[in-house]
Design a protein around this motif. Structure first.
Motif, PDB file in Angstrom:
ATOM      1  N   CYS A  81     -10.843  -7.298  -6.980  1.00  0.00           N
ATOM      2  CA  CYS A  81     -10.976  -6.170  -6.061  1.00  0.00           C
ATOM      3  C   CYS A  81     -12.000  -6.431  -4.953  1.00  0.00           C
ATOM      4  O   CYS A  81     -11.717  -6.194  -3.774  1.00  0.00           O
ATOM      5  CB  CYS A  81     -11.366  -4.923  -6.857  1.00  0.00           C
ATOM      6  N   THR A 119      -8.171  -1.429  -0.359  1.00  0.00           N
ATOM      7  CA  THR A 119      -6.731  -1.267  -0.590  1.00  0.00           C
ATOM      8  C   THR A 119      -6.307  -1.748  -1.977  1.00  0.00           C
ATOM      9  O   THR A 119      -5.186  -1.498  -2.402  1.00  0.00           O
ATOM     10  CB  THR A 119      -5.924  -2.068   0.453  1.00  0.00           C
ATOM     11  N   TYR A 120      -7.194  -2.424  -2.689  1.00  0.00           N
ATOM     12  CA  TYR A 120      -6.811  -3.112  -3.920  1.00  0.00           C
ATOM     13  C   TYR A 120      -6.264  -2.164  -4.974  1.00  0.00           C
ATOM     14  O   TYR A 120      -5.175  -2.396  -5.526  1.00  0.00           O
ATOM     15  CB  TYR A 120      -8.022  -3.860  -4.473  1.00  0.00           C
ATOM     16  N   GLU A 121      -6.992  -1.120  -5.294  1.00  0.00           N
ATOM     17  CA  GLU A 121      -6.609  -0.279  -6.422  1.00  0.00           C
ATOM     18  C   GLU A 121      -5.264   0.408  -6.188  1.00  0.00           C
ATOM     19  O   GLU A 121      -4.464   0.548  -7.115  1.00  0.00           O
ATOM     20  CB  GLU A 121      -7.701   0.755  -6.714  1.00  0.00           C
ATOM     21  N   ARG A 122      -5.020   0.830  -4.966  1.00  0.00           N
ATOM     22  CA  ARG A 122      -3.737   1.487  -4.703  1.00  0.00           C
ATOM     23  C   ARG A 122      -2.584   0.487  -4.797  1.00  0.00           C
ATOM     24  O   ARG A 122      -1.524   0.814  -5.338  1.00  0.00           O
ATOM     25  CB  ARG A 122      -3.760   2.145  -3.326  1.00  0.00           C
ATOM     26  N   ASP A 176      -1.196  -6.965 -17.774  1.00  0.00           N
ATOM     27  CA  ASP A 176      -0.380  -5.902 -17.191  1.00  0.00           C
ATOM     28  C   ASP A 176       1.041  -6.311 -16.840  1.00  0.00           C
ATOM     29  O   ASP A 176       1.926  -5.443 -16.757  1.00  0.00           O
ATOM     30  CB  ASP A 176      -1.061  -5.361 -15.929  1.00  0.00           C
ATOM     31  N   ARG A 227      -6.363 -10.024 -16.145  1.00  0.00           N
ATOM     32  CA  ARG A 227      -5.866  -8.659 -15.944  1.00  0.00           C
ATOM     33  C   ARG A 227      -4.381  -8.669 -15.587  1.00  0.00           C
ATOM     34  O   ARG A 227      -3.601  -7.870 -16.112  1.00  0.00           O
ATOM     35  CB  ARG A 227      -6.669  -7.955 -14.845  1.00  0.00           C
ATOM     36  N   ASP A 242     -10.708  -6.605  -1.120  1.00  0.00           N
ATOM     37  CA  ASP A 242     -11.019  -5.517  -0.183  1.00  0.00           C
ATOM     38  C   ASP A 242     -11.817  -6.004   1.025  1.00  0.00           C
ATOM     39  O   ASP A 242     -11.769  -5.377   2.094  1.00  0.00           O
ATOM     40  CB  ASP A 242     -11.769  -4.395  -0.897  1.00  0.00           C
ATOM     41  N   ARG A 257       2.004  -1.796 -10.696  1.00  0.00           N
ATOM     42  CA  ARG A 257       2.275  -1.368 -12.068  1.00  0.00           C
ATOM     43  C   ARG A 257       3.424  -0.373 -12.116  1.00  0.00           C
ATOM     44  O   ARG A 257       4.233  -0.385 -13.056  1.00  0.00           O
ATOM     45  CB  ARG A 257       1.018  -0.756 -12.686  1.00  0.00           C
ATOM     46  N   TYR A 260      -2.538  -2.205  -6.603  1.00  0.00           N
ATOM     47  CA  TYR A 260      -2.388  -2.538  -8.011  1.00  0.00           C
ATOM     48  C   TYR A 260      -1.638  -1.435  -8.756  1.00  0.00           C
ATOM     49  O   TYR A 260      -0.762  -1.707  -9.591  1.00  0.00           O
ATOM     50  CB  TYR A 260      -3.755  -2.775  -8.653  1.00  0.00           C
ATOM     51  N   ARG A 261      -1.964  -0.215  -8.433  1.00  0.00           N
ATOM     52  CA  ARG A 261      -1.273   0.917  -9.058  1.00  0.00           C
ATOM     53  C   ARG A 261       0.218   0.897  -8.708  1.00  0.00           C
ATOM     54  O   ARG A 261       1.076   1.144  -9.564  1.00  0.00           O
ATOM     55  CB  ARG A 261      -1.920   2.224  -8.603  1.00  0.00           C
ATOM     56  N   TYR A 277       0.820  -1.212   0.000  1.00  0.00           N
ATOM     57  CA  TYR A 277       0.000   0.000   0.000  1.00  0.00           C
ATOM     58  C   TYR A 277       0.856   1.264   0.000  1.00  0.00           C
ATOM     59  O   TYR A 277       0.496   2.275  -0.605  1.00  0.00           O
ATOM     60  CB  TYR A 277      -0.926  -0.027   1.219  1.00  0.00           C
TER      61      TYR A 277
END
Length: 447
Positions: free
Chosen positions: A207, A222-225, A266, A262, A211, A231, A227-228, A180
């Motif tokens: 996600c 917390t998933y999207e952050r 990526d 996904r 989460d 990447r 994952y970002r 995170y």
């Protein structure tokens, strides 16, 4: 001459066979006609001067061995020689024992926060004193969430890197983080300045499922952050690996197809990224009741689902940990190694990272001058080679891989061996490895 007791032969379809030797790590794919002599006669033996050229080749790989060779002693000797090397050390450090997450299956109590300043200085003195006797030092940053103690990691890493440089010691580091707080600047600093070569970051499937299980301490996804941040690691130059760890239960396992697609889109263009899967288990702690409410798989269903997920990941082009888990000594627990020690935030010394509250795991205290005050009796509980006297372990085909020391904690708690999961379906593991290597070869040929 005879077949090695550690040679496994697995049918792979179309009259081809896979041969793997767990002691030598030899691995080859051959037509059935080439190994018919072993398939038809499990007790095959032949004078050494009466071998075909191919049989001599198999002897060189350890697939065939001299009839008088004590292979059990050869296997046990691997571990003795490995542990006897005093020029290598693995040091786990807990720069922060609290966490910004409150995962539903977590076993930790979060009783302490950032590593105390005197412990930081003591850790420096410990490494400085040992550096003159070492050829390699591996540090692993753990927690809690280690990046809450990012300044401690930076300070200690700078010291370790410089001491090892002056002493001619090979230094590498790894970190287990929830990801995170791992933005691109931190990741670049960890790789360039701190010697970090391995990252382990967890995504528990898609996600929605992630989460629900891996949420912030005060609530929130917390998933999207994460994952970002994963990447963004692709933009960091350097030689390092990123293991995407996926903890699964029955519910998550059934929702993996889109998630893996996904990840494929990526990350498979960067060979530094690996994927592996780990079943959620009840390891104790305050969340035990919550864990039991999760749709956990039984042992057989877990293994079936794990193979299915691994096969999908391999077909998508990912590397996994399969090859690492099959090699000699690859499945012995770090806690069983007498050269491994964990330094907690308050100076407590441990052997195991999943039993911090177990008194048997409190094996000593680091002193301000860097010396270790050990409780030798507790320390020896973790490092004694119990598998050497276990007749089941001594006779097992996978003995070179785990030596009966896959989990000292399990043996201490139950007085029974903890067999590595792949033992229940070793042929499928070997086929999975062949599948992964084949996919890897196809990618190399297409470049």
């Amino acid at each position: 001459m005879r077949r090695s007791r550690y040679t496994v032969i697995v049918e792979d379809g179309d009259e081809t066979y896979l041969i793997y030797n767990t002691l030598s790590a030899a691995f080859l794919k051959v037509p059935g006609s080439a190994v018919r002599f072993l398939l038809d006669d499990p007790d095959w033996s032949r004078p050494s001067d009466d071998l075909s050229p191919f049989q001599r080749y198999l002897h060189g790989l350890g697939v065939l061995v001299d009839s008088e060779l004590d292979e059990g002693e050869a296997s046990r000797g691997l571990l003795r020689d490995h542990h006897a090397r005093q020029d290598r050390m693995e040091l786990f450090l807990l720069p922060h024992e609290n966490c910004n997450f409150r995962c539903t299956y977590c076993y930790e109590a979060f009783a302490r926060n950032k590593m105390e300043p005197w412990v930081v200085e003591a850790a420096k003195q410990f490494v400085l004193k040992r550096s003159g006797t070492l050829r390699s030092l591996q540090t692993s940053w753990f927690g809690g969430e280690p990046l809450l103690g990012y300044d401690v990691i930076s300070e200690l890493s700078a010291f370790f890197v410089e001491v090892c440089r002056q002493a001619g010691v090979d230094y590498q580091s790894g970190i287990t983080t929830n990801g995170y707080l791992l933005d691109e600047d931190k990741a670049r600093h960890l790789v360039r300045e701190c010697g970090v070569r391995q990252f382990q970051i967890t995504l528990d499937g898609p996600c929605e499922q992630h989460d629900r299980r891996r949420h912030l301490m005060g609530g929130g996804g917390t998933y999207e952050r994460i994952y970002r941040n994963l990447r963004s690691l692709k933009g960091v130059e350097g030689s390092f690996n990123v293991l995407i760890r996926v903890n699964f239960d029955h519910e998550v396992g059934g929702a993996m197809d889109d998630f893996l697609s996904r990840l494929r889109d990526d990350f498979t263009d960067d060979p530094r990224f690996l994927v592996h899967f780990f079943p959620i288990a009840n390891l104790g702690g305050d969340t035990s009741d919550e864990i039991n409410d999760l749709p956990l798989c039984d042992a057989n269903a877990t293994r079936v689902l794990e193979y299915q997920l691994l096969e999908k990941a391999v077909d998508h082009g990912f590397r996994t940990l399969t090859r690492d888990q099959l090699g000699p000594l690859s499945s012995t627990c770090y806690a069983s190694d007498p050269r491994n020690i964990i330094i907690g935030a308050d100076g407590t010394l441990y052997k195991c990272t999943v039993a911090f509250d177990d008194p048997r795991n409190h094996v000593g205290v680091i002193q301000p001058d860097g010396s270790l005050q050990l409780d030798q009796a507790r320390f020896d509980l973790w490092t004694e080679h119990a598998g050497a006297s276990d007749p089941h372990c001594r006779s097992c085909t996978l003995n070179p891989t785990c030596q009966g020391m896959a989990c000292p904690l399990h043996r201490m708690n139950t007085e029974n061996r903890a067999c590595v999961p792949m033992r229940s379906d070793l042929p499928r593991t070997i086929r999975l490895l062949a599948r992964e290597l084949s996919k890897e070869a196809e990618r190399c040929q297409s470049r």
